[in-house]
Design an enzyme around this catalytic site. Sequence first.
Site, PDB file in Angstrom:
ATOM      1  N   GLY A 193     101.923  41.335   1.300  1.00 15.25           N
ATOM      2  CA  GLY A 193     100.645  41.768   1.838  1.00 15.25           C
ATOM      3  C   GLY A 193     100.103  43.016   1.181  1.00 15.25           C
ATOM      4  O   GLY A 193      98.888  43.220   1.110  1.00 15.25           O
ATOM      5  N   GLU A 216     108.012  35.755  -2.177  1.00 14.56           N
ATOM      6  CA  GLU A 216     107.938  34.786  -1.080  1.00 14.56           C
ATOM      7  C   GLU A 216     108.787  33.528  -1.286  1.00 14.56           C
ATOM      8  O   GLU A 216     109.272  32.941  -0.304  1.00 14.56           O
ATOM      9  CB  GLU A 216     106.473  34.390  -0.835  1.00 14.56           C
ATOM     10  CG  GLU A 216     105.649  35.448  -0.119  1.00 14.56           C
ATOM     11  CD  GLU A 216     105.182  36.560  -1.037  1.00 14.56           C
ATOM     12  OE1 GLU A 216     104.566  37.511  -0.535  1.00 14.56           O
ATOM     13  OE2 GLU A 216     105.434  36.475  -2.254  1.00 14.56           O
TER      14      GLU A 216
END
Length: 469
Positions: A193, A216
């Site tokens: 993020g 991720e």
Amino acid sequence: KIEEGHRRMNTMNHCLRTRAPAAGAIGSLRSRGALRLIGGDAATGSRGLKNEGYGAAYAQYPFEVEPAMGGNRRGQHVSNIFAQHNAGSKFVMINRPEALNALNLEMIRDLDRIYRRVQENPLVGLVLLYGGGEKAFCAGGDVRKLAEGGITKRSEKAPQMDFFREEYILNHRIANMGHATSAALLDGYCMGGGVGLSMHGAVRMAGEDLTWAMPETALGFFPDVGSSWVLPRLPHHVGRYLALTGKRLNAAEAVAAKICTHYIPHGQVPWMFERLMSVNNFTSSEFVSNMVDNHFTQDVDEDITDNLSPHFAAIDKCFGGNVSMEDIRGSVTAVAGEGGPSSAWAKETLAMLDTTSPTSCAVTLEQMKKGAALKDLGQCLQMEFRMARHFLSQPDFFEGVRANLIAKDRNPKWQPAPTEPQVEEYFQKLPVEEELMLPVYTKKAPAAAAAKSAGAAGAQSAGHAQPRR
């Protein structure tokens, strides 16, 4: 010259530590409780200082809490986002250092409120975002919190999607600031993020301690926050490599990959802040970039080694073209066996791929291909929103969080690699009421021109909240 440097830094730091909020700051809180020091403990404002060069230190800037963000006796939350109003700019600090400035939903809403106000204010031509504390710009979203919701069937409402919806809207807003330039100083960890908060801005400055990554696939998820727009457009197919492997980059490598536009050593940071605070007319993104280039940017320090660009040719060879994961693994294995200058790189790449979810890698590779063909960031974010919803209905994300962040046994039990039809399911549209709606922004003049045209009624909104599909 050295004595003069000491004198200037001591004077500047004293002024910034004791500087009261600007009397004309729009919407500022004028109480003593509104002042906070940069980074460190949110209650005391303490922070260890880094000394470089002339003894320059990160100055302890006083910050004003945005309206409705400061908390009160009725139980409103105390924000982890602080904003300082300057002559023609706004400095914004993410201040949750105990969690490496990881984002939660309240922080995303506070940031969106700040950026929206800048869109509506023609007098603010620059927003500079950076992290409090000494370890991170922003280490990503609070994925442990997201995983608490558990697997949700596609036919059911997934509560985590509220987080993704508001995060992606913020990412889109940062990329569409109209008259204002979005800038970020990336020092320490910048992941997930945090990448979404920075990579859509025009000015992205790497600090000495930057560690950049999109990890991720090792968590059973995929690089989101607009990665399908940015990463496929990096040179030498390095975006695919970073998306699939989760490779961590230092400042030199981030600059070489074109992820960061500038390098700022620690000793230059206070001087840069002082200079940017004094400017009241930021005419364009080029103006900001040139100012940083001309006054503060330096070559990356020799002790920060670039171990990425020497392997650009190998990355191009292994990750470029219309390839599958099997093709990529085969090409990397071949490079590892050649014994050439990229042999060690190839072995490291295979080791990183071995830790990732086969489903995540297959879907992410297709994401990179589709993202390269989409026409703007908005379309990419809408595609990623659909992908996120599908991942929440599958077990790998929750297993990745368990193995890497909760139990920390580093032994996830991944699902088998998906077939091509199964990969395509991740990109299927959602029901109309569940799709991500984004504002349609109109281009605006630079801050100077916008300020001149602003009437007595104030500036008009930078975007109209019309749904786009």
